[in-house]
Design an enzyme around this catalytic site. Structure first.
Site, PDB file in Angstrom:
ATOM      1  N   GLN A  15       0.519   0.836  -5.751  1.00 10.73           N
ATOM      2  CA  GLN A  15      -0.147   1.486  -6.886  1.00 10.73           C
ATOM      3  C   GLN A  15      -0.786   0.446  -7.813  1.00 10.73           C
ATOM      4  O   GLN A  15      -0.196  -0.613  -8.054  1.00 10.73           O
ATOM      5  CB  GLN A  15       0.850   2.338  -7.686  1.00 10.73           C
ATOM      6  CG  GLN A  15       1.120   3.701  -7.075  1.00 10.73           C
ATOM      7  CD  GLN A  15       2.108   3.670  -5.939  1.00 10.73           C
ATOM      8  OE1 GLN A  15       2.685   2.641  -5.630  1.00 10.73           O
ATOM      9  NE2 GLN A  15       2.326   4.812  -5.318  1.00 10.73           N
ATOM     10  N   PRO A  35     -11.755   7.556   2.689  1.00 12.23           N
ATOM     11  CA  PRO A  35     -10.410   6.957   2.565  1.00 12.23           C
ATOM     12  C   PRO A  35      -9.663   7.432   1.322  1.00 12.23           C
ATOM     13  O   PRO A  35      -9.494   6.708   0.354  1.00 12.23           O
ATOM     14  CB  PRO A  35     -10.707   5.452   2.520  1.00 12.23           C
ATOM     15  CG  PRO A  35     -12.099   5.360   1.999  1.00 12.23           C
ATOM     16  CD  PRO A  35     -12.827   6.595   2.419  1.00 12.23           C
ATOM     17  N   GLU A  37      -6.251   9.427  -0.593  1.00  9.68           N
ATOM     18  CA  GLU A  37      -4.801   9.250  -0.533  1.00  9.68           C
ATOM     19  C   GLU A  37      -4.217  10.488   0.160  1.00  9.68           C
ATOM     20  O   GLU A  37      -3.582  11.328  -0.473  1.00  9.68           O
ATOM     21  CB  GLU A  37      -4.277   9.072  -1.956  1.00  9.68           C
ATOM     22  CG  GLU A  37      -3.098   8.167  -1.990  1.00  9.68           C
ATOM     23  CD  GLU A  37      -2.835   7.578  -3.361  1.00  9.68           C
ATOM     24  OE1 GLU A  37      -3.787   7.331  -4.127  1.00  9.68           O
ATOM     25  OE2 GLU A  37      -1.660   7.365  -3.660  1.00  9.68           O
ATOM     26  N   PHE A  39      -1.792  11.103   2.008  1.00  7.37           N
ATOM     27  CA  PHE A  39      -0.349  11.296   2.258  1.00  7.37           C
ATOM     28  C   PHE A  39       0.482  11.277   0.981  1.00  7.37           C
ATOM     29  O   PHE A  39       1.673  10.997   1.008  1.00  7.37           O
ATOM     30  CB  PHE A  39       0.145  10.217   3.238  1.00  7.37           C
ATOM     31  CG  PHE A  39      -0.739  10.105   4.449  1.00  7.37           C
ATOM     32  CD1 PHE A  39      -0.831  11.161   5.343  1.00  7.37           C
ATOM     33  CD2 PHE A  39      -1.516   8.972   4.668  1.00  7.37           C
ATOM     34  CE1 PHE A  39      -1.671  11.089   6.452  1.00  7.37           C
ATOM     35  CE2 PHE A  39      -2.362   8.887   5.769  1.00  7.37           C
ATOM     36  CZ  PHE A  39      -2.441   9.940   6.667  1.00  7.37           C
TER      37      PHE A  39
END
Ligand SMILES: Nc1ncnc2c1ncn2[C@@H]1O[C@H](COP(=O)(O)OS(=O)(=O)O)[C@@H](OP(=O)(O)O)[C@H]1O
Ligand SMILES: OC[C@H]1O[C@H](O[C@H]2O[C@H](CO)[C@@H](O)[C@H](O)[C@H]2O)[C@H](O)[C@@H](O)[C@@H]1O
Length: 297
Positions: A15, A35, A37, A39
């Site tokens: 992060q 691309p 996030e 997941f």
């Protein structure tokens, strides 16, 4: 049959490492997938990991008052594992079939558990096996930030304000400085980076590595490097898709944190020296006592 992107890449990150500006600018090329996030919604909660989860272990009840209410739960209905994977492939692909995704270290376990439900992957498969089974050719990009204090401060601010991206119109209470939270996040980020590095080394993988402190000065250049490494061509490289959030408060907090950490370290060292001195004195006294008893006997 399960869709398998022929050319794919995964941005491995922690992060607040600069991953979103990199990914959104890659996306803006139009040829490098989407691309996102993919997941981040976790199975145990249906939400991205929440502030209290990131901060578990920080011993201060006052912290709760600084955290925002939990994010809404995403209803996944009865999406089957294969429908989940088809969606991820669809959402991560650009029109030319290239797939992109971003994976934070703390999403790995959730991702592999989900993927393990797919036919031909198998429960218990680790990240390497999952990736081998889901993708044809997969390239790895690793983004990290040298200055983990700045990274943790950025993280702590975003946890409190939920302002994960620059938005000049965002309305939120001003974030509060908290030594314990920042210190905890520094350690967490360092552990997650160490885990990525161990995973790369154990599998003999050599990701294309980008360091935030260089990336921030030339986001388009970094995007160009990734695009070229994928064997793709793009006319003009897009300008950075996001603006930086760091401001005077971030800088003040960094200085305050470093001073406080140095003072605490000095205190621990001084306490240690005092304790050692006291133990030494007790030892000498016991020895002298022993010698006296010996003399009397
Ligand atoms: N254009 C540009 N140039 C330089 N830096 C930028 C840029 N865009 C975003 N950022 C900074 O990236 C930090 C956020 O990192 P991430 O995108 O990885 O965070 S997230 O966890 O995915 O939300 C966060 O760092 P801080 O500025 O320290 O808060 C962002 O401001
Ligand atoms: O809420 C916790 C999550 O916050 C970040 O994700 C959010 O910001 C990202 C950057 O703007 C965006 O790509 C993502 O879709 C948002 O949910 C963080 O990157 C996550 O790791 C974290 O779980």
């Amino acid at each position: 049959m399960r869709p398998t992107p022929e050319l794919a890449y995964l941005v491995c990150a922690t992060q607040r490492s600069g991953s979103t500006v990199l990914c959104e600018t890659l996306r803006a090329t139009g040829v490098a997938g989407q691309p996102l996030e993919h997941f981040e919604h976790l199975r145990h909660s249906g939400r991205p990991r929440q502030g209290h989860e990131y901060l578990a272990g920080v011993d201060d009840h006052a912290l709760e008052g600084l955290l925002p209410p939990p994010a809404p739960v995403r209803d996944e209905g009865d999406e089957s594992p294969s429908a989940w994977w088809s969606r991820i492939v669809r959402e991560g692909s650009s029109a030319n079939g290239v797939w992109g995704g971003k994976l934070m270290w703390d999403h790995v376990d959730d991702f592999t558990a989900r993927a393990g439900q797919l036919d031909g992957v198998g429960a218990g498969a680790g990240l390497a096996e999952v990736l081998d089974r889901l993708f044809g050719e997969l390239r790895l990009v690793y983004v990290r930030r040298e200055d983990t204090v700045a990274q943790a401060i950025s993280f702590w601010r975003a946890i409190q304000t939920q302002a994960w991206r620059h938005d000049p119109d965002a309305k939120h209470a001003p974030p509060a400085y908290h030594y314990g939270a920042i210190d905890h996040l520094v350690t967490l980020l360092e552990q997650h980076d160490a885990a990525w590095q161990r995973w790369f080394a154990d599998g003999g993988r050599e990701p294309l590595t980008l360091v935030y402190e260089q990336l921030r000065d030339d986001v388009s250049g970094a995007v160009g490097e990734i695009v070229r490494s994928l064997g793709l061509t793009v006319g003009e490289l897009p300008a950075p898709a996001l603006s930086r959030q760091r401001d005077g408060t971030s800088r003040e907090w960094a200085q305050r944190f470093r001073e406080e950490r140095a003072a605490r370290t000095a205190e621990v060292v001084a306490d240690g020296a005092l304790a050692a001195e006291a133990a030494g004195a007790r030892g000498a006294e016991a020895e002298a006592g022993g010698a006296r008893e010996g003399a009397v006997a």
